[in-house]
Design a protein around this motif. Structure first.
Motif, PDB file in Angstrom:
ATOM      1  N   GLY A  31       0.768  -1.240   0.000  1.00 21.31           N
ATOM      2  CA  GLY A  31       0.000   0.000   0.000  1.00 21.31           C
ATOM      3  C   GLY A  31       0.797   1.287   0.000  1.00 21.31           C
ATOM      4  N   LEU A  32       2.115   1.239  -0.078  1.00 12.29           N
ATOM      5  CA  LEU A  32       2.901   2.459  -0.138  1.00 12.29           C
ATOM      6  C   LEU A  32       2.611   3.169  -1.457  1.00 12.29           C
ATOM      7  CD1 LEU A  32       5.223   3.714   1.667  1.00 12.29           C
ATOM      8  CD2 LEU A  32       6.745   2.922  -0.137  1.00 12.29           C
ATOM      9  N   SER A  33       2.349   4.457  -1.389  1.00 12.80           N
ATOM     10  CA  SER A  33       2.027   5.212  -2.609  1.00 12.80           C
ATOM     11  C   SER A  33       3.298   5.770  -3.244  1.00 12.80           C
ATOM     12  CB  SER A  33       1.088   6.371  -2.269  1.00 12.80           C
ATOM     13  OG  SER A  33       1.790   7.367  -1.543  1.00 12.80           O
ATOM     14  N   ASP A  34       3.171   6.224  -4.484  1.00 15.72           N
ATOM     15  CA  ASP A  34       4.297   6.871  -5.167  1.00 15.72           C
ATOM     16  C   ASP A  34       4.719   8.135  -4.425  1.00 15.72           C
ATOM     17  OD1 ASP A  34       4.529   4.934  -7.131  1.00 15.72           O
ATOM     18  OD2 ASP A  34       3.229   6.003  -8.535  1.00 15.72           O
ATOM     19  N   ASP A  35       3.762   8.829  -3.839  1.00 14.35           N
ATOM     20  CA  ASP A  35       4.097  10.017  -3.047  1.00 14.35           C
ATOM     21  C   ASP A  35       4.916   9.641  -1.819  1.00 14.35           C
ATOM     22  OD1 ASP A  35       2.879  11.830  -4.753  1.00 14.35           O
ATOM     23  OD2 ASP A  35       0.973  11.802  -3.661  1.00 14.35           O
ATOM     24  N   ASP A  36       4.585   8.517  -1.188  1.00 11.97           N
ATOM     25  CA  ASP A  36       5.358   8.045  -0.045  1.00 11.97           C
ATOM     26  C   ASP A  36       6.792   7.707  -0.453  1.00 11.97           C
ATOM     27  OD1 ASP A  36       3.128   8.230   1.644  1.00 11.97           O
ATOM     28  OD2 ASP A  36       2.547   6.148   1.260  1.00 11.97           O
ATOM     29  N   VAL A  37       6.948   7.066  -1.608  1.00 10.82           N
ATOM     30  CA  VAL A  37       8.285   6.729  -2.116  1.00 10.82           C
ATOM     31  C   VAL A  37       9.061   8.010  -2.375  1.00 10.82           C
ATOM     32  CG1 VAL A  37       9.567   5.709  -4.024  1.00 10.82           C
ATOM     33  CG2 VAL A  37       7.597   4.508  -3.069  1.00 10.82           C
ATOM     34  N   ASP A  38       8.417   8.992  -2.983  1.00  9.06           N
ATOM     35  CA  ASP A  38       9.070  10.270  -3.236  1.00  9.06           C
ATOM     36  C   ASP A  38       9.512  10.929  -1.928  1.00  9.06           C
ATOM     37  OD1 ASP A  38       9.753  12.453  -5.208  1.00  9.06           O
ATOM     38  OD2 ASP A  38       8.430  13.535  -3.825  1.00  9.06           O
ATOM     39  N   THR A  39       8.683  10.851  -0.914  1.00 11.32           N
ATOM     40  CA  THR A  39       9.038  11.420   0.386  1.00 11.32           C
ATOM     41  C   THR A  39      10.258  10.716   0.971  1.00 11.32           C
ATOM     42  OG1 THR A  39       6.763  12.067   0.846  1.00 11.32           O
ATOM     43  CG2 THR A  39       8.223  11.839   2.743  1.00 11.32           C
ATOM     44  N   LEU A  40      10.251   9.397   0.911  1.00 12.26           N
ATOM     45  CA  LEU A  40      11.366   8.625   1.477  1.00 12.26           C
ATOM     46  C   LEU A  40      12.676   8.846   0.729  1.00 12.26           C
ATOM     47  CD1 LEU A  40       9.614   5.209   2.094  1.00 12.26           C
ATOM     48  CD2 LEU A  40      10.496   6.740   3.834  1.00 12.26           C
ATOM     49  N   LEU A  41      12.622   8.851  -0.589  1.00 12.12           N
ATOM     50  CA  LEU A  41      13.846   8.825  -1.376  1.00 12.12           C
ATOM     51  C   LEU A  41      14.282  10.181  -1.924  1.00 12.12           C
ATOM     52  CD1 LEU A  41      13.303   5.530  -3.383  1.00 12.12           C
ATOM     53  CD2 LEU A  41      14.522   5.869  -1.227  1.00 12.12           C
ATOM     54  N   VAL A  42      13.371  11.161  -1.943  1.00 14.58           N
ATOM     55  CA  VAL A  42      13.718  12.451  -2.528  1.00 14.58           C
ATOM     56  C   VAL A  42      13.545  13.585  -1.512  1.00 14.58           C
ATOM     57  CG1 VAL A  42      13.219  14.106  -4.372  1.00 14.58           C
ATOM     58  CG2 VAL A  42      13.091  11.650  -4.832  1.00 14.58           C
ATOM     59  N   ALA A  43      12.343  13.753  -0.997  1.00 15.24           N
ATOM     60  CA  ALA A  43      12.047  14.912  -0.155  1.00 15.24           C
ATOM     61  C   ALA A  43      12.825  14.897   1.161  1.00 15.24           C
ATOM     62  CB  ALA A  43      10.548  14.992   0.114  1.00 15.24           C
ATOM     63  N   ASN A  44      12.841  13.770   1.850  1.00 17.09           N
ATOM     64  CA  ASN A  44      13.558  13.714   3.129  1.00 17.09           C
ATOM     65  C   ASN A  44      15.059  13.922   2.964  1.00 17.09           C
ATOM     66  OD1 ASN A  44      11.211  13.387   4.568  1.00 17.09           O
ATOM     67  ND2 ASN A  44      11.417  11.187   4.796  1.00 17.09           N
ATOM     68  N   PRO A  45      15.723  13.239   2.034  1.00 18.96           N
ATOM     69  CA  PRO A  45      17.159  13.521   1.853  1.00 18.96           C
ATOM     70  C   PRO A  45      17.426  14.970   1.435  1.00 18.96           C
ATOM     71  CG  PRO A  45      16.597  11.429   0.843  1.00 18.96           C
ATOM     72  CD  PRO A  45      15.304  12.074   1.240  1.00 18.96           C
ATOM     73  N   ARG A  46      16.578  15.514   0.568  1.00 17.99           N
ATOM     74  CA  ARG A  46      16.753  16.909   0.157  1.00 17.99           C
ATOM     75  C   ARG A  46      16.675  17.827   1.368  1.00 17.99           C
ATOM     76  NH1 ARG A  46      12.512  18.081  -3.584  1.00 17.99           N
ATOM     77  NH2 ARG A  46      13.842  17.246  -5.202  1.00 17.99           N
ATOM     78  N   ARG A  47      15.680  17.615   2.209  1.00 15.14           N
ATOM     79  CA  ARG A  47      15.509  18.450   3.395  1.00 15.14           C
ATOM     80  C   ARG A  47      16.718  18.322   4.329  1.00 15.14           C
ATOM     81  NH1 ARG A  47      10.619  16.996   4.514  1.00 15.14           N
ATOM     82  NH2 ARG A  47      11.126  15.349   5.984  1.00 15.14           N
ATOM     83  N   LEU A  48      17.268  17.126   4.442  1.00 14.33           N
ATOM     84  CA  LEU A  48      18.424  16.903   5.302  1.00 14.33           C
ATOM     85  C   LEU A  48      19.655  17.646   4.796  1.00 14.33           C
ATOM     86  CD1 LEU A  48      19.718  15.272   7.663  1.00 14.33           C
ATOM     87  CD2 LEU A  48      20.266  13.550   5.959  1.00 14.33           C
ATOM     88  N   PHE A  49      19.868  17.649   3.487  1.00 12.25           N
ATOM     89  CA  PHE A  49      21.079  18.242   2.927  1.00 12.25           C
ATOM     90  C   PHE A  49      20.954  19.718   2.563  1.00 12.25           C
ATOM     91  CE2 PHE A  49      21.908  13.698   2.128  1.00 12.25           C
ATOM     92  CZ  PHE A  49      23.117  13.621   2.803  1.00 12.25           C
ATOM     93  N   GLU A  50      19.758  20.283   2.659  1.00 16.58           N
ATOM     94  CA  GLU A  50      19.616  21.706   2.347  1.00 16.58           C
ATOM     95  C   GLU A  50      20.178  22.566   3.444  1.00 16.58           C
ATOM     96  OE1 GLU A  50      15.424  22.179   1.501  1.00 16.58           O
ATOM     97  OE2 GLU A  50      15.843  22.150  -0.638  1.00 16.58           O
TER      98      GLU A  50
END
Length: 50
Positions: A31-50
């Motif tokens: 049941g993981l959505s594409d938005d959840d995958v984007d959050t895990l693999l893109v948004a969270n790392p981006r937020r960490l490294f900004e």
């Protein structure tokens, strides 16, 4: 570092494509959505490294 024997014992199915080929399909099947995958693999790392 693990010896090859220890690595095979500790993580028998590990390989460089493990996340994309094993983990994500299993999570999406549960049941993981594409938005959840984007959050895990893109948004969270981006937020960490900004």
């Amino acid at each position: 570092m693990y010896t090859p024997q220890d690595a095979a014992r500790v993580a028998p199915r590990w390989h460089f494509r493990h996340i994309s080929e094993d983990v994500l399909p299993a999570l999406k099947a549960r049941g993981l959505s594409d938005d959840d995958v984007d959050t895990l693999l893109v948004a969270n790392p981006r937020r960490l490294f900004e």
